[in-house]
Every structure is written in structure tokens, then in C-alpha cells.
Design an enzyme around this catalytic site. Structure first.
Site, PDB file in Angstrom:
ATOM      1  N   SER A   1       0.835  -1.200   0.000  1.00 57.92           N
ATOM      2  CA  SER A   1       0.000   0.000   0.000  1.00 57.92           C
ATOM      3  C   SER A   1       0.873   1.255   0.000  1.00 57.92           C
ATOM      4  O   SER A   1       1.654   1.467  -0.920  1.00 57.92           O
ATOM      5  CB  SER A   1      -0.963  -0.042   1.194  1.00 57.92           C
ATOM      6  OG  SER A   1      -1.960   0.948   1.081  1.00 57.92           O
TER       7      SER A   1
ATOM      8  N   ASP B   1      -6.133  -3.251  -2.256  1.00 60.23           N
ATOM      9  CA  ASP B   1      -5.024  -3.025  -1.325  1.00 60.23           C
ATOM     10  C   ASP B   1      -4.292  -4.312  -0.930  1.00 60.23           C
ATOM     11  O   ASP B   1      -4.909  -5.301  -0.527  1.00 60.23           O
ATOM     12  CB  ASP B   1      -5.593  -2.366  -0.066  1.00 60.23           C
ATOM     13  CG  ASP B   1      -4.524  -1.735   0.801  1.00 60.23           C
ATOM     14  OD1 ASP B   1      -3.419  -2.285   0.897  1.00 60.23           O
ATOM     15  OD2 ASP B   1      -4.806  -0.684   1.399  1.00 60.23           O
TER      16      ASP B   1
END
Length: 359
Positions: free
Chosen positions: A66, A216
Site C-alpha cells: 500500500s 489493497d
């Protein structure tokens, strides 16, 4: 496929005394904290080896999930002179300047809060347009094979319901992973409920197309340390069997691992409790699952990493830097107010002053 990362695979690991791994957690705006620590580390390396020294020169592998994946790309993407696009000291200013535009803040009142909650029912909290254009502008057309050292960036493919690991080590065996760094960063940072899922395609030299439907990477591994170690070990075994990699795969005591967290809330500032959770329906769980998955993934890695590294005889070469005393607002991924961002910078500065605790 010729690339700078190929040189690093052979030179660093074949002739260096240690296999060096840098790992950076996910956490949205909290990427500021490891950014401060990395700037400190790079500045000290520059005192030893000159102002042009960069972290990519010292780590055989840099892994990030991320926001950590974004930092990884910043540290390893090449500029026109085939040197890292960003110095570590640039990360702090990058976050301070762009986070308020990636996560625009609304007025805090009951009406706006209700509007945000209604919006979350029908789409992500943020449209991601600024982030997407920013990454495409900064990273350009750079692809995975062009990074200046080996990298590992996990994401999660919601169509296949399985993790996708973008790793330079895997490119010869799986060239379809050679995506643009901007697409990889957009995918690994597409936190559910916050930013939209990301679709893109790659095409290999034979014309075969591969589709990616990513969210993510924190869903799979918010702390990517174990994934990085796994990828290195696989490469060691492969190259040992081919006679290229002279190190015995059993000699794991040559790992040197620096793992940087992005912070977690202190117990009294935890957002949820059983009394409230037992009343939740679909909506209540929907708005909490992103936090739950991210924290669970990161905490399980914290739990397993010391044991795995002890088994690999590298526990003395492992340093985890994490702050677990954040306030509720500081532990958010998107409260990008000037005050909160500056608080996160101070968290990193305070961590640098703390003594190392040996567990």
C-alpha cells in the site's frame, strides 16, 4: 530480460556478506513515519559514502504494501540518469504536500458525517483521481523490471480471490507481472471503502494479455516482511540449483532485515469494542472491515516474524520499528489535516530517539 535489477540479483547477493531486506508496512498517510526514519538512515549512509548514496544501493530487496509500496517505488524507480527517482529525504515533503489532495478533508459536523456515511454505501470514500494522475506523472512509464534493486509489492486480485505478488525475482518465470510501477502502486493502495479497485492489463513478448483486478495489498500482507524473505529464499534455491547462486540456501543467518511499521493505536484509543460490535449489521461491519483486515494482517506478521527469523538464525539481524501509542486520529489512514500530518512526522522523530528493545 536485461535490467538493472538483474545486476543486483547477481552482484549483491553473490558477493555481499549479507542479504539486506527493507520492509515497509501499509497505512495511508502514516507512511510519513517510516519516511522520516528512512531519511535519517540515508543521511547517515551519505556521511559514509557521499551525497549520491541512496537506499537502493544498500538493500538487495525493498518490500512495501500500500503506502509502503509507493515508498518502495519512489526509492527504486529510475530517473533519466538511472539513479533513484526520489531521495529518502523527499518522502516527507511528498506526503505533506500531496496527502491533503489525495484525501481531501470535509467539514466535521453531523450533516457532513451523515453524507460521508451515505456515500460509503454506494462507492469509495475518495475517487482516487488525484492519486492516479500523480503516480502516472511521477513514475512515468517505468516498469517493474527497471527498478534499481529488487522489489516486492503485494496486492490482492478480487477476481481470482488470491494475492498477486509483484516481484522482480519472478519476472523471468512470469513476465506478465512486468506492469508499470504506477499501476502496481495504484493497485496495492486501493484500500476497500477508501479508494476504488484498479483494473489494468499487461502483455508479454508473445502477445499474451493478463488482466489484473486489484485492491489493497494489506488484505494479504500489510507487513510484507515474510513475503520478502520467502521471495529471496525461493530465488536462493533456484539459483543454487542452477549453479549461479553460490550461497547455500540453509545459510539463512546472512539475512539482515529492517522492518518499518506505520504505527497503531494505543489500547485506550481503539475504535471498536464487543459491546458496540454485537449490534452491527452489514453496514456496521462494512465500514470496519478495512481496518480489521489491515490490522490483523500486520499483527500476525509481527507475531510470526521473530519466530521465522529465529529459525533462520537471523534473529540478531532483525529490527522492527513500530509505534503502538498513536491516538485515534493519528492511527487513521486518511485524516490528512496539517496538524495530523505534522504529528506523524513527530512520531517518526521520536522513534529515532528510542533505544532498541531486545525481545
Amino acid at each position: 530480460m536485461e535490467s538493472t535489477s538483474e545486476v543486483f540479483q547477481l552482484q549483491h547477493q553473490s558477493y555481499g556478506k549479507l542479504i539486506t531486506v527493507l520492509s515497509i508496512d501499509g497505512g495511508g498517510i502514516r507512511g510519513l513515519t517510516p519516511g522520516v526514519i528512512l531519511a535519517f538512515l540515508e543521511s547517515h549512509l551519505q556521511k559514509l559514502d557521499g551525497e549520491e548514496a541512496r537506499l537502493a544501493d544498500y538493500f538487495d530487496v525493498i518490500a512495501g504494501t500500500s503506502t509502503g509500496g509507493l515508498v518502495t517505488a519512489m526509492l527504486t524507480a529510475p530517473n533519466d540518469d538511472n539513479r533513484p527517482l526520489f531521495a529518502a529525504k523527499d518522502i516527507k515533503d511528498f506526503y505533506l504536500h500531496h496527502c491533503p489532495k489525495i484525501f481531501p478533508q470535509e467539514r466535521r459536523n453531523p450533516i457532513s458525517r451523515a453524507a460521508r456515511m451515505c456515500k460509503c454505501l454506494f462507492g469509495p470514500k475518495y475517487d482516487g483521481k488525484y492519486l492516479h494522475s500523480l503516480l502516472r506523472e511521477k513514475l512515468g512509464d517505468a516498469k517493474l523490471h527497471q527498478t534499481l534493486t529488487n522489489i516486492v509489492i503485494p496486492a490482492f486480485d478480487i477476481k481470482k480471490l488470491q494475492p498477486t505478488i509483484f516481484c522482480t525475482y519472478q519476472l523471468k518465470k512470469n513476465p506478465s507481472l512486468d506492469a508499470s510501477l504506477s499501476d502496481i502502486c495504484i493497485g496495492t493502495s486501493a484500500a476497500p471503502t477508501y479508494l476504488p479497485a484498479h483494473y489494468f492489463e499487461t502483455k508479454d513478448s508473445d502477445g499474451h494479455t493478463r488482466q489484473f483486478n486489484l485492491i489493497d495489498g494489506g488484505v494479504a500482507a500489510n507487513n510484507p516482511t515474510l513475503i520478502a524473505i520467502d521471495q529471496v529464499t525461493r530465488e536462493m534455491i533456484t539459483r543454487k540449483s542452477s549453479g549461479i547462486f553460490p550461497q547455500d540456501p540453509k545459510e539463512h543467518d546472512r539475512f539482515l532485515v529492517l522492518s518499518l511499521g506505520t504505527g497503531s493505536p494505543q489500547v485506550k484509543d481503539q475504535k471498536y469494542d464487543a459491546k458496540s460490535a454485537k449490534k452491527w449489521g452489514c453496514f456496521g461491519w462494512l465500514i470496519t472491515l478495512a481496518d480489521v483486515f489491515s490490522r490483523a494482517s500486520s499483527d500476525m506478521a509481527d507475531y510470526h516474524n521473530p519466530t521465522v527469523l529465529q529459525a533462520l538464525h537471523s534473529q540478531e539481524n532483525y529490527l522492527r520499528i513500530q509505534d503502538d501509542t498513536l491516538t485515534r486520529e493519528m492511527s487513521s489512514v486518511d485524516v490528512a489535516t496539517k496538524e495530523n500530518l505534522e504529528d506523524l512526522v513527530r512520531v517518526g522523530e521520536k522513534l529515532l530517539k528510542k533505544a532498541v528493545f531486545k525481545s
